[in-house]
Design an enzyme around this catalytic site. Sequence first.
Site, mmCIF file in Angstrom:
data_model
loop_
_atom_site.group_PDB
_atom_site.id
_atom_site.type_symbol
_atom_site.label_atom_id
_atom_site.label_comp_id
_atom_site.label_asym_id
_atom_site.label_seq_id
_atom_site.Cartn_x
_atom_site.Cartn_y
_atom_site.Cartn_z
ATOM 1 N N HIS A 67 0.832 -1.200 0.000
ATOM 2 C CA HIS A 67 0.000 0.000 0.000
ATOM 3 C C HIS A 67 0.875 1.262 0.000
ATOM 4 O O HIS A 67 0.659 2.185 -0.795
ATOM 5 C CB HIS A 67 -0.916 -0.012 1.233
ATOM 6 C CG HIS A 67 -1.761 1.205 1.391
ATOM 7 N ND1 HIS A 67 -3.074 1.236 1.012
ATOM 8 C CD2 HIS A 67 -1.482 2.434 1.882
ATOM 9 C CE1 HIS A 67 -3.569 2.440 1.265
ATOM 10 N NE2 HIS A 67 -2.614 3.178 1.798
ATOM 11 N N GLU A 68 1.872 1.285 0.878
ATOM 12 C CA GLU A 68 2.751 2.457 0.964
ATOM 13 C C GLU A 68 3.625 2.585 -0.287
ATOM 14 O O GLU A 68 3.934 3.697 -0.718
ATOM 15 C CB GLU A 68 3.614 2.390 2.228
ATOM 16 C CG GLU A 68 2.830 2.368 3.522
ATOM 17 C CD GLU A 68 1.802 3.487 3.660
ATOM 18 O OE1 GLU A 68 2.060 4.599 3.194
ATOM 19 O OE2 GLU A 68 0.741 3.219 4.241
ATOM 20 N N HIS A 71 1.734 4.531 -2.882
ATOM 21 C CA HIS A 71 1.896 5.974 -2.675
ATOM 22 C C HIS A 71 3.251 6.438 -3.206
ATOM 23 O O HIS A 71 3.348 7.447 -3.911
ATOM 24 C CB HIS A 71 1.825 6.321 -1.182
ATOM 25 C CG HIS A 71 0.477 6.222 -0.567
ATOM 26 N ND1 HIS A 71 -0.585 7.001 -0.948
ATOM 27 C CD2 HIS A 71 0.013 5.439 0.447
ATOM 28 C CE1 HIS A 71 -1.638 6.715 -0.197
ATOM 29 N NE2 HIS A 71 -1.311 5.750 0.648
#
Length: 153
Positions: A67-68, A71
């Site tokens: 998920h990170e 980003h």
Amino acid sequence: MEEFQLQALVEKLSLDFFHKPFTHKALFNNRLRTTGGRYLLKSHNIEINRKYLEQLGEEELIGIIKHELCHYHLHIEGKGYQHRDQDFKKLLKEVDAPRFCHVLPERPVTKRSYKLHFYKCSNCGLVFKRKRSINLLRYVCGKCRGKLIKMDC
């Protein structure tokens, strides 16, 4: 897991799922409370909450890292990296990353996390319900200006 192992895991996941290198730092941040991890826009580093690894295991940790990394890679490329952006949602699906992390077992979800305080007017009997306690020497009843008494509940 030590931070050098976390760094190696993040670099490996970046190459395996995104086919791009992760060239910044990945580290544990023990001050994180309500999130599994965060991507820092200025330094491009990724911080991970160690409690998610300890309480929910490595599979949850891998999901948070992916998920990170979504980003990270979208921000580096100048695309929409925020949760509401379509680029972000599309990349999450492509790499099978979760949109949100699970709640930690130690943090039970409660409807009300504050204590209610009850006060009664000694003159008219009106009952007041407050989230915060009040100074009984300073405040009086708003209806009749009578003295307030704290009720035990």
